[in-house]
Design a protein around this motif. Structure first.
Motif, PDB file in Angstrom:
ATOM      1  N   ARG A 172       0.829  -1.213   0.000  1.00  0.00           N
ATOM      2  CA  ARG A 172       0.000   0.000   0.000  1.00  0.00           C
ATOM      3  C   ARG A 172       0.857   1.254   0.000  1.00  0.00           C
ATOM      4  O   ARG A 172       0.539   2.236  -0.666  1.00  0.00           O
ATOM      5  N   ILE A 173       1.932   1.243   0.763  1.00  0.00           N
ATOM      6  CA  ILE A 173       2.821   2.393   0.811  1.00  0.00           C
ATOM      7  C   ILE A 173       3.467   2.606  -0.551  1.00  0.00           C
ATOM      8  O   ILE A 173       3.518   3.726  -1.071  1.00  0.00           O
ATOM      9  N   LEU A 174       3.913   1.536  -1.176  1.00  0.00           N
ATOM     10  CA  LEU A 174       4.522   1.624  -2.493  1.00  0.00           C
ATOM     11  C   LEU A 174       3.512   2.111  -3.534  1.00  0.00           C
ATOM     12  O   LEU A 174       3.833   2.941  -4.396  1.00  0.00           O
ATOM     13  N   LEU A 175       2.279   1.613  -3.446  1.00  0.00           N
ATOM     14  CA  LEU A 175       1.221   2.049  -4.362  1.00  0.00           C
ATOM     15  C   LEU A 175       0.918   3.536  -4.169  1.00  0.00           C
ATOM     16  O   LEU A 175       0.749   4.272  -5.139  1.00  0.00           O
ATOM     17  N   GLY A 176       0.873   3.996  -2.940  1.00  0.00           N
ATOM     18  CA  GLY A 176       0.636   5.420  -2.670  1.00  0.00           C
ATOM     19  C   GLY A 176       1.737   6.298  -3.219  1.00  0.00           C
ATOM     20  O   GLY A 176       1.472   7.349  -3.824  1.00  0.00           O
ATOM     21  N   ILE A 177       2.978   5.883  -3.047  1.00  0.00           N
ATOM     22  CA  ILE A 177       4.109   6.646  -3.582  1.00  0.00           C
ATOM     23  C   ILE A 177       4.054   6.675  -5.107  1.00  0.00           C
ATOM     24  O   ILE A 177       4.272   7.718  -5.742  1.00  0.00           O
ATOM     25  N   LEU A 178       3.738   5.544  -5.706  1.00  0.00           N
ATOM     26  CA  LEU A 178       3.646   5.466  -7.162  1.00  0.00           C
ATOM     27  C   LEU A 178       2.530   6.356  -7.703  1.00  0.00           C
ATOM     28  O   LEU A 178       2.726   7.084  -8.686  1.00  0.00           O
ATOM     29  N   LEU A 179       1.368   6.324  -7.084  1.00  0.00           N
ATOM     30  CA  LEU A 179       0.256   7.182  -7.519  1.00  0.00           C
ATOM     31  C   LEU A 179       0.596   8.656  -7.354  1.00  0.00           C
ATOM     32  O   LEU A 179       0.273   9.486  -8.214  1.00  0.00           O
ATOM     33  N   PHE A 180       1.255   9.005  -6.256  1.00  0.00           N
ATOM     34  CA  PHE A 180       1.673  10.390  -6.043  1.00  0.00           C
ATOM     35  C   PHE A 180       2.646  10.834  -7.141  1.00  0.00           C
ATOM     36  O   PHE A 180       2.539  11.945  -7.664  1.00  0.00           O
ATOM     37  N   ALA A 181       3.572   9.980  -7.517  1.00  0.00           N
ATOM     38  CA  ALA A 181       4.536  10.302  -8.569  1.00  0.00           C
ATOM     39  C   ALA A 181       3.851  10.483  -9.919  1.00  0.00           C
ATOM     40  O   ALA A 181       4.181  11.396 -10.682  1.00  0.00           O
ATOM     41  N   VAL A 182       2.867   9.635 -10.223  1.00  0.00           N
ATOM     42  CA  VAL A 182       2.143   9.745 -11.492  1.00  0.00           C
ATOM     43  C   VAL A 182       1.351  11.041 -11.547  1.00  0.00           C
ATOM     44  O   VAL A 182       1.375  11.768 -12.550  1.00  0.00           O
ATOM     45  N   THR A 212       1.894  13.802  -9.889  1.00  0.00           N
ATOM     46  CA  THR A 212       2.849  14.906  -9.961  1.00  0.00           C
ATOM     47  C   THR A 212       3.382  15.066 -11.384  1.00  0.00           C
ATOM     48  O   THR A 212       3.484  16.188 -11.894  1.00  0.00           O
ATOM     49  N   ALA A 213       3.704  13.960 -12.048  1.00  0.00           N
ATOM     50  CA  ALA A 213       4.210  14.021 -13.423  1.00  0.00           C
ATOM     51  C   ALA A 213       3.158  14.571 -14.372  1.00  0.00           C
ATOM     52  O   ALA A 213       3.465  15.390 -15.247  1.00  0.00           O
ATOM     53  N   VAL A 214       1.907  14.144 -14.210  1.00  0.00           N
ATOM     54  CA  VAL A 214       0.823  14.640 -15.076  1.00  0.00           C
ATOM     55  C   VAL A 214       0.634  16.142 -14.881  1.00  0.00           C
ATOM     56  O   VAL A 214       0.509  16.899 -15.856  1.00  0.00           O
ATOM     57  N   LEU A 215       0.612  16.599 -13.638  1.00  0.00           N
ATOM     58  CA  LEU A 215       0.462  18.032 -13.375  1.00  0.00           C
ATOM     59  C   LEU A 215       1.638  18.837 -13.924  1.00  0.00           C
ATOM     60  O   LEU A 215       1.459  19.941 -14.456  1.00  0.00           O
ATOM     61  N   TYR A 216       2.837  18.305 -13.832  1.00  0.00           N
ATOM     62  CA  TYR A 216       4.015  18.984 -14.358  1.00  0.00           C
ATOM     63  C   TYR A 216       3.931  19.122 -15.875  1.00  0.00           C
ATOM     64  O   TYR A 216       4.179  20.198 -16.426  1.00  0.00           O
ATOM     65  N   VAL A 217       3.578  18.053 -16.572  1.00  0.00           N
ATOM     66  CA  VAL A 217       3.464  18.093 -18.032  1.00  0.00           C
ATOM     67  C   VAL A 217       2.357  19.045 -18.457  1.00  0.00           C
ATOM     68  O   VAL A 217       2.502  19.809 -19.415  1.00  0.00           O
ATOM     69  N   TRP A 218       1.231  19.031 -17.758  1.00  0.00           N
ATOM     70  CA  TRP A 218       0.122  19.927 -18.079  1.00  0.00           C
ATOM     71  C   TRP A 218       0.550  21.387 -17.908  1.00  0.00           C
ATOM     72  O   TRP A 218       0.274  22.222 -18.764  1.00  0.00           O
ATOM     73  N   GLY A 219       1.232  21.713 -16.823  1.00  0.00           N
ATOM     74  CA  GLY A 219       1.710  23.071 -16.601  1.00  0.00           C
ATOM     75  C   GLY A 219       2.749  23.491 -17.625  1.00  0.00           C
ATOM     76  O   GLY A 219       2.766  24.634 -18.088  1.00  0.00           O
ATOM     77  N   LEU A 220       3.604  22.582 -18.009  1.00  0.00           N
ATOM     78  CA  LEU A 220       4.611  22.868 -19.024  1.00  0.00           C
ATOM     79  C   LEU A 220       3.961  23.174 -20.366  1.00  0.00           C
ATOM     80  O   LEU A 220       4.341  24.123 -21.056  1.00  0.00           O
ATOM     81  N   LYS A 221       2.952  22.402 -20.732  1.00  0.00           N
ATOM     82  CA  LYS A 221       2.241  22.635 -21.987  1.00  0.00           C
ATOM     83  C   LYS A 221       1.524  23.985 -21.959  1.00  0.00           C
ATOM     84  O   LYS A 221       1.543  24.727 -22.939  1.00  0.00           O
ATOM     85  N   LYS A 222       0.904  24.300 -20.833  1.00  0.00           N
ATOM     86  CA  LYS A 222       0.210  25.592 -20.702  1.00  0.00           C
ATOM     87  C   LYS A 222       1.184  26.751 -20.836  1.00  0.00           C
ATOM     88  O   LYS A 222       0.884  27.747 -21.477  1.00  0.00           O
ATOM     89  N   SER A 223       2.346  26.647 -20.227  1.00  0.00           N
ATOM     90  CA  SER A 223       3.304  27.745 -20.294  1.00  0.00           C
ATOM     91  C   SER A 223       3.919  27.869 -21.690  1.00  0.00           C
ATOM     92  O   SER A 223       4.262  28.965 -22.113  1.00  0.00           O
ATOM     93  N   MET A 224       4.031  26.765 -22.419  1.00  0.00           N
ATOM     94  CA  MET A 224       4.584  26.826 -23.771  1.00  0.00           C
ATOM     95  C   MET A 224       3.606  27.466 -24.755  1.00  0.00           C
ATOM     96  O   MET A 224       4.022  28.141 -25.690  1.00  0.00           O
ATOM     97  N   SER A 225       2.330  27.289 -24.554  1.00  0.00           N
ATOM     98  CA  SER A 225       1.340  27.849 -25.473  1.00  0.00           C
ATOM     99  C   SER A 225       0.751  29.161 -24.956  1.00  0.00           C
ATOM    100  O   SER A 225      -0.168  29.703 -25.564  1.00  0.00           O
ATOM    101  N   GLN A 226       1.293  29.691 -23.872  1.00  0.00           N
ATOM    102  CA  GLN A 226       0.723  30.888 -23.260  1.00  0.00           C
ATOM    103  C   GLN A 226       0.792  32.105 -24.181  1.00  0.00           C
ATOM    104  O   GLN A 226      -0.162  32.866 -24.281  1.00  0.00           O
ATOM    105  N   GLN A 227       1.908  32.296 -24.887  1.00  0.00           N
ATOM    106  CA  GLN A 227       2.050  33.468 -25.738  1.00  0.00           C
ATOM    107  C   GLN A 227       1.012  33.468 -26.861  1.00  0.00           C
ATOM    108  O   GLN A 227       0.407  34.500 -27.156  1.00  0.00           O
ATOM    109  N   GLU A 228       0.794  32.315 -27.485  1.00  0.00           N
ATOM    110  CA  GLU A 228      -0.212  32.225 -28.549  1.00  0.00           C
ATOM    111  C   GLU A 228      -1.618  32.450 -27.993  1.00  0.00           C
ATOM    112  O   GLU A 228      -2.452  33.094 -28.628  1.00  0.00           O
ATOM    113  N   ASP A 229      -1.875  31.915 -26.814  1.00  0.00           N
ATOM    114  CA  ASP A 229      -3.187  32.114 -26.187  1.00  0.00           C
ATOM    115  C   ASP A 229      -3.431  33.586 -25.883  1.00  0.00           C
ATOM    116  O   ASP A 229      -4.523  34.109 -26.127  1.00  0.00           O
TER     117      ASP A 229
END
Length: 114
Positions: free
Chosen positions: A5-15, A17-34
């Motif tokens: 359970r601890i390993l599953l929780g850490i893994l879900l937290f990492a996933v 975090t990675a999704v939020l990071y990629v989403w924020g990166l995409k938003k900041s890259m397209s910000q000027q055009e928006d």
């Protein structure tokens, strides 16, 4: 708690975090055009509002209407402002012509499309 359970929780937290990071990166890259699209849209709305009360509008009048217009996104401090309205007026007129909101009028002006 078991190790699984601890390993599953850490893994879900990492996933997540990675999704939020990629989403924020995409938003900041397209910000000027928006922001550029938002600025064109806001200036276009101002011109259309002016045309509802007046018959025609020239590029000089478009420049006066859009002078100092600012746009920004709620989650960011970055803003775009019309600093040279004479140059940007032609882009706004072209945008409104492409969207078929206005049409050329007699002379050098534009009017609402009927």
């Amino acid at each position: 708690m078991s190790r699984g359970r601890i390993l599953l929780g850490i893994l879900l937290f990492a996933v997540v975090t990675a999704v939020l990071y990629v989403w924020g990166l995409k938003k900041s890259m397209s910000q000027q055009e928006d922001l550029a699209r938002m600025l064109l849209s806001k200036c276009g709305r101002r011109v259309l509002k002016y045309l509802k009360k007046h018959e025609t509008i020239t590029l000089a009048e478009i420049a006066r209407q859009i002078d100092g217009v600012k746009v920004g996104q709620a989650w960011s401090r970055k803003r775009l402002t019309v600093m040279e309205p004479e140059k940007f007026a032609a882009q706004v007129a072209e945008f409104l012509l492409d969207q078929q909101y206005i049409q050329p009028a007699e002379g050098k002006g534009y009017r609402l499309k009927k």
